[in-house]
Design a protein around this motif. Sequence first.
Motif: not given
Length: 418
Positions: A138, A145-146, A149, A153, A230-231, A296, A298-299
Amino acid sequence: MNVQIDITGADAQGRVFLTWTPVQATAKIVNGTGAGADVVLRSTGTVGGLLFDTNRTDQGGASLQLSLPGNGQPVSFWIAGEFKKPSVAYGDAVVQASDKTTGAVLGSKAVMVRIRKSANTLSGPERDRFLAALGALNAKGLGAYRDFRDMHTDDTTREMHGSPGFLPWHRAYVLDLERALQVTDPTVAVPYWQFDMGAPNVFTEDFMGSPNGDGAVSFRPGHPLEQWTTDSELGITRNPDFDISGSADVIDEKATMRLGTTFIRFWGGPRGMEINPHGNAHVSFTEASPIHFIGTAVRDPLFFMLHANVDRLWAKWQWVNHHTSPTDADAFAPTAPNNIGHHLGDTMWPWNGITGSPRPSTAPGGPFPDTGVTPAPGTTPKVMDMFDHLAVGGGDPLGYAFDDVPFELPPTVVAGGG
């Protein structure tokens, strides 16, 4: 005189990571006098157990006698981890070669029986190695990890939900992440959250975090996930809608195995496992929790432990019903001709790099990562490539195994040397 042991799948450092699936190995005399020797191979590790045989079989033993020629010609054998005796660290499984007559040790090789285990039963060091690798992946929101993610979606959901490819796709997804973690620490395997049982050791500040009153997850100081991002948002929100000392609101494992003996009944429909236990496990957390929703989920890194358990349930169903072959009519369900990505011969997004309707507009992450352990499933895996993870039907395994799903040859397979 010494005996050199070489095992298929060793990495650049000579490390070997085994599962329950037998792999080929050789033993040969080095620094000898030209005379042959009868040697005995034994499992002498402190924790991890090993099995040996001259054939690819599920009936290996804890020792094996080999006659090695004096000219250094290697002699082949098969080696596997012993079911129910996985490693906890590299080198706690050891294959040793000794002289049959004198008992003198002539050579040895330390290995690891690397197995996916219940997260609730991990040792402290196993847990911490997994968390450290996950935190590194991450990298406070700046790491790879992005890509994971971005794979999962609302815009990409048709690739992996609501159709037969649900189970193969998520098997590949978890394995992709696992291999990414193993770049940081090759001893790591993704543990599974067995959501039909209590997991008091999982939802703690030392492991996956403990939610406070508003659902924000807290960790002990210095925890590898303390700066999880994340995000562009720092932290994890996870508000359980169940008593975390018990199970999530799901059917139990026995009921899951009874969903049906054919894939279409097991996986699909309003009573299939994609809905319950899988979907129910996700929505056992409130709507304030990202893991509750596809777009969301996987956040929250708990996602991959949840899906490791989904994969384990499929693997166990395959084992119980002998449905590991994609050509078995009961092992996979047909799908509509226009449902791209869910046929046996379809390559899977995003690893195939295909973009544009009906595929998503991007393909994050690149090709499927390779590993020295096995060539499977290749850089552009097809749906069919994700079925036989232990290669009970032959070929190459996917390089992972679960602590309660053994390698067992199906009734129609006769053990042999190939």
